[in-house]
Motif scaffolding. Structure first.
Motif, PDB file in Angstrom:
ATOM      1  N   ASN A  13       0.635  -1.142   0.100  1.00 22.05           N
ATOM      2  CA  ASN A  13       0.061  -0.075  -0.096  1.00 22.05           C
ATOM      3  C   ASN A  13       0.773   1.125  -0.184  1.00 22.05           C
ATOM      4  O   ASN A  13       0.378   2.314   0.139  1.00 22.05           O
ATOM      5  CB  ASN A  13      -0.913  -0.143   0.981  1.00 22.05           C
ATOM      6  N   LYS A  14       2.054   1.223  -0.155  1.00 23.37           N
ATOM      7  CA  LYS A  14       3.019   2.221  -0.140  1.00 23.37           C
ATOM      8  C   LYS A  14       3.711   2.348  -1.594  1.00 23.37           C
ATOM      9  O   LYS A  14       3.771   3.425  -2.422  1.00 23.37           O
ATOM     10  CB  LYS A  14       4.170   2.432   0.919  1.00 23.37           C
ATOM     11  N   ASP A  32       6.337 -13.991  -2.389  1.00 15.66           N
ATOM     12  CA  ASP A  32       7.139 -14.217  -0.930  1.00 15.66           C
ATOM     13  C   ASP A  32       7.201 -12.918  -0.379  1.00 15.66           C
ATOM     14  O   ASP A  32       7.380 -12.790   0.809  1.00 15.66           O
ATOM     15  CB  ASP A  32       8.411 -15.139  -1.214  1.00 15.66           C
ATOM     16  N   HIS A  33       7.323 -11.689  -0.891  1.00 12.74           N
ATOM     17  CA  HIS A  33       7.721 -10.585  -0.503  1.00 12.74           C
ATOM     18  C   HIS A  33       6.163  -9.900   0.008  1.00 12.74           C
ATOM     19  O   HIS A  33       6.123  -8.920   0.894  1.00 12.74           O
ATOM     20  CB  HIS A  33       8.358  -9.450  -1.298  1.00 12.74           C
ATOM     21  N   MET A  34       5.261 -10.114  -0.707  1.00 13.80           N
ATOM     22  CA  MET A  34       3.898  -9.516  -0.540  1.00 13.80           C
ATOM     23  C   MET A  34       3.220 -10.108   0.673  1.00 13.80           C
ATOM     24  O   MET A  34       2.699  -9.476   1.306  1.00 13.80           O
ATOM     25  CB  MET A  34       3.130  -9.420  -1.826  1.00 13.80           C
ATOM     26  N   ASP A 124      -6.766  -6.328  -0.077  1.00 15.83           N
ATOM     27  CA  ASP A 124      -7.382  -5.484  -1.015  1.00 15.83           C
ATOM     28  C   ASP A 124      -6.496  -4.144  -1.307  1.00 15.83           C
ATOM     29  O   ASP A 124      -6.969  -3.286  -1.788  1.00 15.83           O
ATOM     30  CB  ASP A 124      -8.747  -5.030  -0.582  1.00 15.83           C
ATOM     31  N   GLN A 125      -5.271  -4.474  -1.332  1.00 14.15           N
ATOM     32  CA  GLN A 125      -4.340  -3.204  -1.539  1.00 14.15           C
ATOM     33  C   GLN A 125      -3.040  -3.771  -2.422  1.00 14.15           C
ATOM     34  O   GLN A 125      -2.732  -3.108  -3.371  1.00 14.15           O
ATOM     35  CB  GLN A 125      -3.590  -2.784  -0.186  1.00 14.15           C
ATOM     36  N   GLY A 126      -2.505  -4.952  -2.441  1.00 15.99           N
ATOM     37  CA  GLY A 126      -1.703  -5.313  -3.148  1.00 15.99           C
ATOM     38  C   GLY A 126      -1.973  -6.542  -4.058  1.00 15.99           C
ATOM     39  O   GLY A 126      -2.957  -7.289  -3.669  1.00 15.99           O
ATOM     40  N   MET A 127      -1.438  -6.794  -5.451  1.00 16.12           N
ATOM     41  CA  MET A 127      -1.964  -7.826  -6.103  1.00 16.12           C
ATOM     42  C   MET A 127      -0.757  -8.269  -6.934  1.00 16.12           C
ATOM     43  O   MET A 127      -0.003  -7.671  -7.459  1.00 16.12           O
ATOM     44  CB  MET A 127      -2.967  -7.249  -6.855  1.00 16.12           C
ATOM     45  N   ALA A 144      -1.935  -1.387  -5.476  1.00 12.70           N
ATOM     46  CA  ALA A 144      -2.881  -1.815  -6.577  1.00 12.70           C
ATOM     47  C   ALA A 144      -4.204  -1.156  -6.679  1.00 12.70           C
ATOM     48  O   ALA A 144      -5.275  -1.805  -6.897  1.00 12.70           O
ATOM     49  CB  ALA A 144      -2.887  -3.431  -7.011  1.00 12.70           C
ATOM     50  N   VAL A 145      -4.310  -0.083  -5.931  1.00 12.52           N
ATOM     51  CA  VAL A 145      -5.682   0.571  -5.938  1.00 12.52           C
ATOM     52  C   VAL A 145      -5.861   1.350  -7.332  1.00 12.52           C
ATOM     53  O   VAL A 145      -5.110   2.216  -7.595  1.00 12.52           O
ATOM     54  CB  VAL A 145      -5.714   1.489  -4.676  1.00 12.52           C
ATOM     55  N   PRO A 146      -6.825   1.212  -8.054  1.00 11.71           N
ATOM     56  CA  PRO A 146      -8.295   0.597  -7.732  1.00 11.71           C
ATOM     57  C   PRO A 146      -8.334  -1.088  -8.065  1.00 11.71           C
ATOM     58  O   PRO A 146      -9.159  -1.576  -7.914  1.00 11.71           O
ATOM     59  CB  PRO A 146      -9.241   1.278  -8.320  1.00 11.71           C
TER      60      PRO A 146
END
Length: 173
Positions: A13-14, A32-34, A124-127, A144-146
């Protein structure tokens, strides 16, 4: 600088860049990092629960502390074809047996059978998204918003219409 070199510095989210993924190593690195940065949930939409992505000690070791430290943390998986996981076994299936209220695998309803993408959404932030099974092309975004929200809503809609994956539950008998 390659994605694999940058990944340890990416923050959910950053970090706002989109990274093209074209190798198994890049996909693994992204996952592995997310995943360890999750606070609430991980949603996985998969064609066959690819062993190269999710049936690895590195991924499973990242989930363990999340279940222990984060009350209410959950993993939800929608699976199109359970045959490979059923025949070969899978660490997420074993986790589902141990933590059935916090890790659940459901079958994709037939009306969604034409979906070919695969993705993992974190809070619901990273993908991390792969464009098709067997294809090592996709991308990841730690912010990854939106898109993560859009795919998260799609996942929730499908989840609401799906049923527990009975093919994998038979393994626990």
């Amino acid at each position: 600088m390659s994605f694999i070199q940058q990944a340890p510095d990416l923050v959910l989210n950053k970090s706002s860049d989109t990274y093209l993924l074209e190798t198994l190593e890049e996909f693994r690195c992204a996952i592995d990092h997310m995943a360890p940065q999750a606070k609430r949930h991980i949603k996985i939409f998969s064609q066959e629960l690819d062993h190269d992505f999710y049936d690895r000690p590195e991924f499973m070791d990242a989930l363990g502390p999340l279940f222990k430290k984060r009350r209410g943390f959950s993993v939800s998986v929608i699976l199109k074809d359970p045959n490979k996981a059923s025949k070969m076994g899978h660490r997420l299936v074993e986790l589902q047996k141990r933590l059935p209220t916090r890790c659940e695998i459901r079958s994709l309803p037939r009306e969604y059978g034409d979906m070919t993408d695969e993705y993992m959404i974190v809070d619901d932030q990273g993908m991390v998204k792969r464009f098709a099974l067997g294809n090592m092309r996709g991308h990841c975004e730690f912010r990854a918003v939106p898109d993560a929200v859009k795919y998260g809503r799609q996942f929730d809609e499908i989840w609401g219409r799906s049923m527990p994956c009975t093919e994998l539950r038979r393994l626990s008998l």
